[in-house]
Design a protein around this motif. Sequence first.
Motif, mmCIF file in Angstrom:
data_model
loop_
_atom_site.group_PDB
_atom_site.id
_atom_site.type_symbol
_atom_site.label_atom_id
_atom_site.label_comp_id
_atom_site.label_asym_id
_atom_site.label_seq_id
_atom_site.Cartn_x
_atom_site.Cartn_y
_atom_site.Cartn_z
ATOM 1 N N LYS A 85 0.845 -1.188 0.000
ATOM 2 C CA LYS A 85 0.000 0.000 0.000
ATOM 3 C C LYS A 85 0.885 1.244 0.000
ATOM 4 C CE LYS A 85 -3.676 -2.545 0.274
ATOM 5 N NZ LYS A 85 -4.531 -2.735 -0.916
ATOM 6 N N ILE A 86 0.684 2.088 -0.989
ATOM 7 C CA ILE A 86 1.505 3.289 -1.123
ATOM 8 C C ILE A 86 0.618 4.520 -0.972
ATOM 9 C CG2 ILE A 86 3.120 4.572 -2.565
ATOM 10 C CD1 ILE A 86 4.160 1.822 -1.787
ATOM 11 N N ALA A 87 0.827 5.258 0.092
ATOM 12 C CA ALA A 87 0.090 6.502 0.322
ATOM 13 C C ALA A 87 1.019 7.707 0.309
ATOM 14 C CB ALA A 87 -0.661 6.440 1.654
ATOM 15 N N ASP A 88 2.320 7.430 0.290
ATOM 16 C CA ASP A 88 3.319 8.496 0.298
ATOM 17 C C ASP A 88 4.642 7.897 -0.159
ATOM 18 O OD1 ASP A 88 5.553 10.104 2.220
ATOM 19 O OD2 ASP A 88 4.014 11.354 1.288
ATOM 20 N N ILE A 89 5.567 8.741 -0.583
ATOM 21 C CA ILE A 89 6.878 8.255 -1.032
ATOM 22 C C ILE A 89 7.584 7.479 0.079
ATOM 23 C CG2 ILE A 89 9.184 8.973 -1.779
ATOM 24 C CD1 ILE A 89 7.151 9.143 -3.967
ATOM 25 N N GLY A 90 7.349 7.860 1.324
ATOM 26 C CA GLY A 90 7.984 7.168 2.438
ATOM 27 C C GLY A 90 7.605 5.700 2.536
ATOM 28 N N ASP A 91 6.473 5.326 1.938
ATOM 29 C CA ASP A 91 6.043 3.923 1.976
ATOM 30 C C ASP A 91 6.893 3.030 1.069
ATOM 31 O OD1 ASP A 91 4.013 4.518 3.757
ATOM 32 O OD2 ASP A 91 2.551 4.919 2.169
ATOM 33 N N LEU A 92 7.813 3.638 0.317
ATOM 34 C CA LEU A 92 8.719 2.859 -0.534
ATOM 35 C C LEU A 92 9.940 2.359 0.236
ATOM 36 C CD1 LEU A 92 8.680 5.100 -3.739
ATOM 37 C CD2 LEU A 92 7.495 2.924 -3.401
ATOM 38 N N ALA A 93 10.076 2.759 1.470
ATOM 39 C CA ALA A 93 11.227 2.347 2.282
ATOM 40 C C ALA A 93 11.304 0.826 2.348
ATOM 41 C CB ALA A 93 11.111 2.939 3.679
ATOM 42 N N GLY A 94 12.507 0.294 2.141
ATOM 43 C CA GLY A 94 12.734 -1.143 2.206
ATOM 44 C C GLY A 94 12.552 -1.851 0.886
ATOM 45 N N LEU A 95 12.006 -1.176 -0.129
ATOM 46 C CA LEU A 95 11.837 -1.777 -1.449
ATOM 47 C C LEU A 95 13.052 -1.502 -2.327
ATOM 48 C CD1 LEU A 95 8.112 -0.897 -2.284
ATOM 49 C CD2 LEU A 95 9.026 -3.014 -1.304
ATOM 50 N N ARG A 96 13.273 -2.385 -3.296
ATOM 51 C CA ARG A 96 14.351 -2.180 -4.270
ATOM 52 C C ARG A 96 13.820 -1.246 -5.358
ATOM 53 N NH1 ARG A 96 15.093 -7.795 -6.562
ATOM 54 N NH2 ARG A 96 12.813 -7.679 -6.320
ATOM 55 N N LEU A 97 14.361 -0.048 -5.387
ATOM 56 C CA LEU A 97 13.854 0.987 -6.279
ATOM 57 C C LEU A 97 14.751 1.145 -7.503
ATOM 58 C CD1 LEU A 97 13.040 3.682 -3.568
ATOM 59 C CD2 LEU A 97 11.560 1.858 -4.440
ATOM 60 N N ALA A 98 14.136 1.318 -8.658
ATOM 61 C CA ALA A 98 14.877 1.592 -9.884
ATOM 62 C C ALA A 98 14.349 2.898 -10.467
ATOM 63 C CB ALA A 98 14.700 0.459 -10.887
ATOM 64 N N ILE A 99 15.253 3.699 -10.992
ATOM 65 C CA ILE A 99 14.853 4.986 -11.564
ATOM 66 C C ILE A 99 15.824 5.367 -12.675
ATOM 67 C CG2 ILE A 99 16.229 6.512 -10.101
ATOM 68 C CD1 ILE A 99 12.510 7.011 -10.966
ATOM 69 N N GLU A 100 15.338 6.107 -13.653
ATOM 70 C CA GLU A 100 16.210 6.549 -14.742
ATOM 71 C C GLU A 100 16.986 7.789 -14.333
ATOM 72 O OE1 GLU A 100 13.791 4.878 -18.628
ATOM 73 O OE2 GLU A 100 13.285 6.866 -17.833
ATOM 74 N N SER A 101 18.283 7.779 -14.559
ATOM 75 C CA SER A 101 19.155 8.885 -14.160
ATOM 76 C C SER A 101 18.708 10.191 -14.814
ATOM 77 C CB SER A 101 20.591 8.590 -14.567
ATOM 78 O OG SER A 101 21.080 7.439 -13.916
ATOM 79 N N GLY A 102 18.706 11.242 -14.024
ATOM 80 C CA GLY A 102 18.403 12.572 -14.545
ATOM 81 C C GLY A 102 16.935 12.861 -14.747
ATOM 82 N N SER A 103 16.073 11.924 -14.399
ATOM 83 C CA SER A 103 14.643 12.119 -14.598
ATOM 84 C C SER A 103 14.041 12.868 -13.403
ATOM 85 C CB SER A 103 13.941 10.774 -14.766
ATOM 86 O OG SER A 103 14.023 10.015 -13.563
ATOM 87 N N LEU A 104 12.796 13.323 -13.590
ATOM 88 C CA LEU A 104 12.094 13.972 -12.493
ATOM 89 C C LEU A 104 11.909 13.002 -11.335
ATOM 90 C CD1 LEU A 104 10.590 16.438 -11.420
ATOM 91 C CD2 LEU A 104 8.544 15.635 -12.622
ATOM 92 N N GLY A 105 11.592 11.742 -11.658
ATOM 93 C CA GLY A 105 11.453 10.733 -10.618
ATOM 94 C C GLY A 105 12.744 10.548 -9.827
ATOM 95 N N ASP A 106 13.872 10.646 -10.512
ATOM 96 C CA ASP A 106 15.175 10.537 -9.867
ATOM 97 C C ASP A 106 15.334 11.635 -8.810
ATOM 98 O OD1 ASP A 106 17.785 9.984 -9.209
ATOM 99 O OD2 ASP A 106 18.637 10.710 -11.095
ATOM 100 N N ALA A 107 14.998 12.861 -9.182
ATOM 101 C CA ALA A 107 15.123 13.985 -8.250
ATOM 102 C C ALA A 107 14.212 13.799 -7.040
ATOM 103 C CB ALA A 107 14.789 15.290 -8.966
ATOM 104 N N ILE A 108 13.011 13.310 -7.283
ATOM 105 C CA ILE A 108 12.053 13.122 -6.183
ATOM 106 C C ILE A 108 12.543 12.062 -5.201
ATOM 107 C CG2 ILE A 108 9.733 12.303 -5.618
ATOM 108 C CD1 ILE A 108 8.822 13.537 -8.302
ATOM 109 N N LEU A 109 12.962 10.908 -5.721
ATOM 110 C CA LEU A 109 13.380 9.818 -4.841
ATOM 111 C C LEU A 109 14.695 10.132 -4.124
ATOM 112 C CD1 LEU A 109 12.550 6.624 -6.949
ATOM 113 C CD2 LEU A 109 11.172 7.742 -5.184
ATOM 114 N N MET A 110 15.638 10.734 -4.835
ATOM 115 C CA MET A 110 16.947 10.993 -4.243
ATOM 116 C C MET A 110 16.898 12.054 -3.143
ATOM 117 S SD MET A 110 19.322 9.021 -5.515
ATOM 118 C CE MET A 110 20.877 9.907 -5.297
ATOM 119 N N THR A 111 15.978 13.009 -3.259
ATOM 120 C CA THR A 111 15.931 14.100 -2.281
ATOM 121 C C THR A 111 14.890 13.873 -1.185
ATOM 122 O OG1 THR A 111 14.366 15.347 -3.669
ATOM 123 C CG2 THR A 111 16.710 15.795 -3.978
#
Length: 312
Positions: A164-190
């Motif tokens: 169940k994902i209600a916020d970015i914090g709910d991704l903690a503990g999961l193996r995350l993949a993201i494309e370098s330099g993307s908007l998603g990258d900035a969101i997850l990294m920061t």
Amino acid sequence: MRHRLAALALLTILAVPATAASTSARAADPLSICLDEDHPPLSAHHKGRPDSGFDVLLAQAIADRMGRPLKIQWFESKLDEDSSPQLEANALLSDGRCSLIGGYALTTDSLVKPGVPTARLPDFAGATRDDRRRRVTLGVLAPSKPYLYSPMTVVLGPKARERKIADIGDLAGLRLAIESGSLGDAILMTFDKGRLIDNITHLVPGRDDLLGALNRGDYDATLIDLARYDAHRAAHPDTAIAASGYYYPIGANRGYVGLGSDPNLIEAVNKALSDLAAEGRIAELGKQAGLTYLPPREPAILGDVWTKIIQR
């Protein structure tokens, strides 16, 4: 005096059909819209297949409302460090390749006055060798009202489908993949001062298959544009990945963009969009194209997205 009045009456009579003919000629001019040839389910143009996508259907509906035939100018948008979508869009418009660009992300940054006087054209259907070499003097962009909200969404792999994902914090503990330099990258990294960094694997856009790797179970989750998930789902109906239903709260509306030198066109397009939205036609076209349609949200034009992300 009698002869003069008769002459004026004759000129008036002759002027009526001439004006009507002039108006009819303008109405018969094609409404030329530039669309990205490889951006399903918004727009797609591939040899041997019919043109498709939400923006294709919407462009036709708007042209019909304006009583004009539609002409689509297809172009190719490349994702690399040297490309600038806003400069390419401006170049297409300023060169007269089209009067409008469809599916344009309405942000403050994408609508600022160009910092350079000229730009190169992107590859477009019918381009010559000279077209690929020359630079175009740029104008100033003007947006239409938005017609689609385009958020980022969390997509889950087969091993995390039930999370169940209600916020970015709910991704903690999961193996995350993201494309370098993307908007998603900035969101997850920061996020939360880098709390997720140790769980993030960066992939190279255009070389690595992000959603393919997620489908194989190599990773548990990613953060991408909602339309991109829709396109994957349409192309792979048996996919093992699943939408989480969570939308990142900072997203951009999409609309048309033209040149500021033609405000009458933008006004006419806005009228057509308002009428179509009031009738529920825009949402219907989204469903027809396989798009998860979300109506525009305030603000109509998104401000400094990078600052907003960092502040969160």
